[in-house]
Scaffold this active site. Structure first.
Site, mmCIF file in Angstrom:
data_model
loop_
_atom_site.group_PDB
_atom_site.id
_atom_site.type_symbol
_atom_site.label_atom_id
_atom_site.label_comp_id
_atom_site.label_asym_id
_atom_site.label_seq_id
_atom_site.Cartn_x
_atom_site.Cartn_y
_atom_site.Cartn_z
ATOM 1 N N GLU A 1 17.728 -0.712 4.977
ATOM 2 C CA GLU A 1 17.023 0.153 5.942
ATOM 3 C C GLU A 1 17.249 -0.498 7.383
ATOM 4 O O GLU A 1 16.962 0.499 8.280
ATOM 5 C CB GLU A 1 15.357 0.121 5.602
ATOM 6 C CG GLU A 1 15.161 -1.480 5.634
ATOM 7 C CD GLU A 1 13.470 -1.561 5.355
ATOM 8 O OE1 GLU A 1 13.006 -0.623 4.711
ATOM 9 O OE2 GLU A 1 12.969 -2.511 5.324
ATOM 10 N N GLU A 32 2.681 2.861 -1.142
ATOM 11 C CA GLU A 32 2.527 1.841 -0.036
ATOM 12 C C GLU A 32 1.406 1.350 0.338
ATOM 13 O O GLU A 32 0.356 2.319 0.377
ATOM 14 C CB GLU A 32 3.125 2.552 1.263
ATOM 15 C CG GLU A 32 3.270 1.920 2.660
ATOM 16 C CD GLU A 32 3.851 0.677 2.678
ATOM 17 O OE1 GLU A 32 5.169 0.551 2.516
ATOM 18 O OE2 GLU A 32 3.330 -0.439 2.826
ATOM 19 N N GLU A 62 8.402 -5.773 0.625
ATOM 20 C CA GLU A 62 7.397 -7.077 1.164
ATOM 21 C C GLU A 62 6.851 -7.853 -0.066
ATOM 22 O O GLU A 62 5.607 -8.163 -0.079
ATOM 23 C CB GLU A 62 6.594 -6.373 2.037
ATOM 24 C CG GLU A 62 7.190 -5.445 3.359
ATOM 25 C CD GLU A 62 7.635 -4.189 2.826
ATOM 26 O OE1 GLU A 62 6.536 -3.400 1.747
ATOM 27 O OE2 GLU A 62 8.391 -3.825 3.405
ATOM 28 N N HIS A 67 5.375 5.644 -5.602
ATOM 29 C CA HIS A 67 5.249 4.834 -4.697
ATOM 30 C C HIS A 67 3.928 4.511 -4.309
ATOM 31 O O HIS A 67 2.960 5.206 -4.045
ATOM 32 C CB HIS A 67 6.004 5.565 -3.583
ATOM 33 C CG HIS A 67 6.368 4.730 -2.297
ATOM 34 N ND1 HIS A 67 6.011 5.209 -0.819
ATOM 35 C CD2 HIS A 67 6.526 3.283 -2.250
ATOM 36 C CE1 HIS A 67 6.421 3.914 -0.143
ATOM 37 N NE2 HIS A 67 6.634 2.924 -0.828
HETATM 38 C C1 NOJ Z 1 9.428 -0.924 3.930
HETATM 39 C C2 NOJ Z 1 10.216 -0.537 2.673
HETATM 40 O O1 NOJ Z 1 11.066 -1.685 2.854
HETATM 41 C C3 NOJ Z 1 10.762 0.811 2.849
HETATM 42 O O2 NOJ Z 1 11.663 0.856 1.557
HETATM 43 C C4 NOJ Z 1 10.019 1.776 2.710
HETATM 44 O O3 NOJ Z 1 10.566 3.026 3.033
HETATM 45 C C5 NOJ Z 1 8.696 1.708 3.831
HETATM 46 N N1 NOJ Z 1 8.267 0.183 3.999
HETATM 47 C C6 NOJ Z 1 7.828 2.587 3.829
HETATM 48 O O4 NOJ Z 1 6.847 2.238 2.730
#
Ligand code: NOJ
Ligand code: CA
Length: 691
Positions: A501, A408, A477, A406
């Site tokens: 989500e 982010e 995103e 991951h």
């Molecule tokens: C938004 C993402 O769509 C989600 O899947 C993720 O858990 C969170 N951001 C944190 O990265």
């Protein structure tokens, strides 16, 4: 997957029909049902399209406005016209079909200004049986070197006030429910729209693509773009009641596209079909992309995955550590999710159920700064002290499971680009083959938008860097898909949708949402929707929120929505001892064939997919109950199959008992019809295998 599965071209024919005419030109689709005419209207380039002998797109103008250069949309003459026709069959590495027919007629129009600048512009049109694409090409020439596009003037002048399914033209997010209005009524200000990062409210009459339409003649249209490589994302703005015009997402400095000749734009695309199901069967977007450029694709493998993920969204655990100063989770109640111990629990579950991947979010330091106006807090390689990444990777490997990494970024692209190479190198060294990326925050440098050219370039750089380190990408995103998975088959799936989500922390997604997605966002490419929630109400963690679905509908989504990386999103404990989990265990992630048996956009859809000799059916409904009768006439003649049917339970109830699933078996042939009663927001999922 073996390399020989990636066959470049099996049949290719290229016929030169006519060449070197300078007259305004006509083009027809291979089956003759669509035709396009290129016209010069007093020196202004324009096109029109008829479908089944009726005007579909009336005379629509083409061209550009620039910075420091006169516009290119008038005073042109045609210098050459070429007609070409092509038919080839190619084999995707993975996807909805194992074989794709690319069959089109092409019209290439070469234009030159009659004024003293004498600039040249080429417009290439392609007509397929199921739609059209066209793009602009700026050839190398004396009077255009580097240039800056301020506006693309492409128009789509529709001939009726069609019914539309659309989302706002937000420059940073596609995460919206679909609005259903007539074309002339597209008005974002009449919705509960809020720009995603409270900044970039775009044109209130603009929509993001794909936008889908139904005409009063029963045609279905999808407007989008293909091969978005080095350009701004295109929104479409209502210019007058029936005309849409390209409205490009700007750079921070207000310009739209920075380019230098020679240069080609993305394709502007319109899929045209006679029923919604044929929209889903269209390969037009993929066909307008280039062949695979990766020399070795042996490391690319579609797979299912579980994740230390939903538990954070429902606040069972947190991404950051509660004992870190400034902890984002704040409450102090939620415990850090990404611990070595928790990861092992998920690995045990994945191993026991043949699920290959495990996504772990929140394992690396920096999460306590997420959403805070500061930069550089993620380095993508330093674990929190309670997460031993080497140990987790080792344990996973021993159990035949692999991690999904991951990244982010929180939108801090400046920071990510500095660390990109190291970040991928790090995962590659650990043998990690898939990475989920994320941009949940305003883009840095400030003022850039998720869908502008700056980010289009960035997203591509990430895919290329990932490929270099043999890593598959699941982008959240993201920029919308435009078919580049054909060229970079490591670009597996992405969000760019109001996904699962939202059910964890908002009023959730309405029952009809997933009956719209296959015919809108899904036409652009795979969706990481993350289905599979079994604990529908998750009352142990949150009383107000829930998923507006039944469990049977969750199963059906694995067939209805396509993703080569498909998440089983719920917590392992919610799958334990659940016979219905068999469907998720069994469902493939790449297919040989895809059919849409019946559909009404926003109401219901039944999709059937084949892998080898096995068929999987998913049928879902919106807020209305539905009696489905699924004819199995797609099965092979003379073969008896066993059908295992996972349907809404006899006593299922959306409010009181959404988890009840009945599992029954019956022998079927291609003469059989399977009947099922779907409750409100219910579904049915079926596995059909030869006896
Ligand atoms: C938004 C993402 O769509 C989600 O899947 C993720 O858990 C969170 N951001 C944190 O990265
Ligand atoms: Ca409906």
């Amino acid at each position: 997957m073996k390399k020989h599965f990636y066959l470049l071209i099996t049949i290719a024919t290229l016929l030169f029909l006519t060449a070197c005419s300078t007259q305004p030109s006509k083009l027809t689709s291979p089956d003759g049902n669509l035709s396009l005419s290129f016209d010069m209207v007093n020196g202004k380039p324009a096109y029109s399209v008829t479908a089944f002998d009726k005007m579909l797109i009336d005379t629509s103008f083409l061209g550009f406005e620039f910075r420091d250069m006169p516009p290119m949309n008038k005073d042109f003459s045609i210098t050459d016209v070429k007609l070409v026709s092509s038919s080839e069959i190619w084999k995707p590495l993975w996807g909805e079909r194992s074989s794709v027919h690319n069959n089109y007629n092409e019209l290439l129009v070469e234009l030159e200004e009659t004024t003293e600048l004498n600039r040249k512009l080429v417009i290439r049109f392609r007509l397929f049986d199921d739609g059209l694409g066209f793009r602009y090409e700026f050839p190398e020439q004396d009077n255009i070197n580097e240039f800056v596009i301020m506006n693309e003037l492409t128009e789509f002048k529709l001939t009726g006030d069609h019914t539309c399914w659309w989302i706002p033209g937000d420059h940073d997010s596609y995460e919206y429910p679909y609005y259903n209005t007539s074309l002339s009524q597209i008005d974002v200000s009449k919705t509960n729209y809020q720009a995603r990062w409270d900044r970039f409210a775009s044109n209130m009459n603009a929509v993001n693509t794909p936008i889908t339409m139904e005409t009063s003649d029963g045609l279905y249209l999808s407007f989008h773009e293909a091969n978005l490589t080095d350009y701004a994302g295109m929104t479409l703005a209502l210019k007058d009641d029936l005309t849409l015009e390209a409205d490009l997402v700007p750079w921070a400095d207000g310009t739209k596209v920075k380019a230098s000749a020679p240069f080609v734009t993305p394709w502007r695309t319109v899929i045209v079909t006679k029923n919604p199901g044929d929209l889903v069967k269209s390969d037009l977007i993929l066909n307008l992309n280039e062949h695979c450029v990766l020399p070795d694709v042996s490391w690319i493998e579609p797979m299912k995955y579980v994740g230390i993920w939903w538990e954070m969204h429902i606040s069972k655990s947190s991404w950051d550590r509660e004992d870190v100063e400034g902890s984002w989770s704040g409450s102090g109640k939620a415990k850090h999710g990404a611990t070595t111990e928790n990861a092992k629990k998920y690995i045990d579950f994945a191993a026991a159920n043949g699920i290959k991947g495990l996504l772990i979010e929140g394992w690396n330091t920096g999460w306590e700064y997420w959403g805070v106006d500061t930069t550089g807090f993620f380095d993508f390689i330093t674990p929190y002290p309670d997460f031993d990444i080497e140990e987790v990777v080792k344990y996973a490997k021993e159990h035949g499971v692999e991690l999904v990494g991951h990244h982010e970024t929180a939108g801090d692209v400046t920071n990510y680009e500095e660390r990109l190479e190291d970040a991928f190198k790090f995962y590659n060294k650990l043998g990690i083959r898939a990475v989920k990326t994320g941009y949940a925050g305003q883009i840095r440098p400030k003022g850039e938008r998720h869908h502008g050219q700056f980010m289009v370039r960035h997203y591509r750089r990430v895919v290329e860097t990932a490929a270099k380190y043999h890593i598959m990408v699941d982008a959240h995103e993201p920029i919308k898909p435009t078919g580049i998975r054909r060229t970079y088959p490591n670009m597996m799936t992405r969000e760019g949708v109001r996904g699962m989500e939202y059910n964890a922390w908002s009023e959730g997604n309405a029952p009809e949402h997933t009956t719209i997605l296959p015919f809108t966002r899904g036409l652009a490419g795979p969706i990481d929707y993350t289905p599979g929630i079994f604990d529908i109400k998750f009352d142990n963690f949150k009383k107000k929120e829930r998923v507006h679905t039944t469990v049977a509908k969750q199963l059906a989504l694995y067939v209805v929505l396509y993703s080569p990386l498909a998440m089983a999103a719920d917590l392992p404990e919610n799958y334990e001892n659940q016979p219905a989990f068999e469907f998720i265990r069994e469902v493939p992630v790449t297919w040989d064939e895809t059919l849409v048996n019946e559909a009404s956009i926003g109401d219901y859809v039944t999709t059937t997919r084949r892998k080898g000799n096995n068929w999987f059916v998913g049928s879902i409904t919106d807020e209305n109950t539905r009696e489905v009768e699924i004819s199995l006439d797609f099965l092979s003649d003379g073969v008896t199959y066993n059908a295992k049917i996972f349907s809404d339970g006899k006593n299922a109830d959306l409010e009181k008992n959404p988890t009840a699933v009945d599992i029954t078996e019956q022998k079927v042939t291609n003469k059989s019809v399977i009947k099922a009663s779907l409750i409100e927001s219910g579904g049915v999922a079926i596995i059909i295998k030869p006896e």
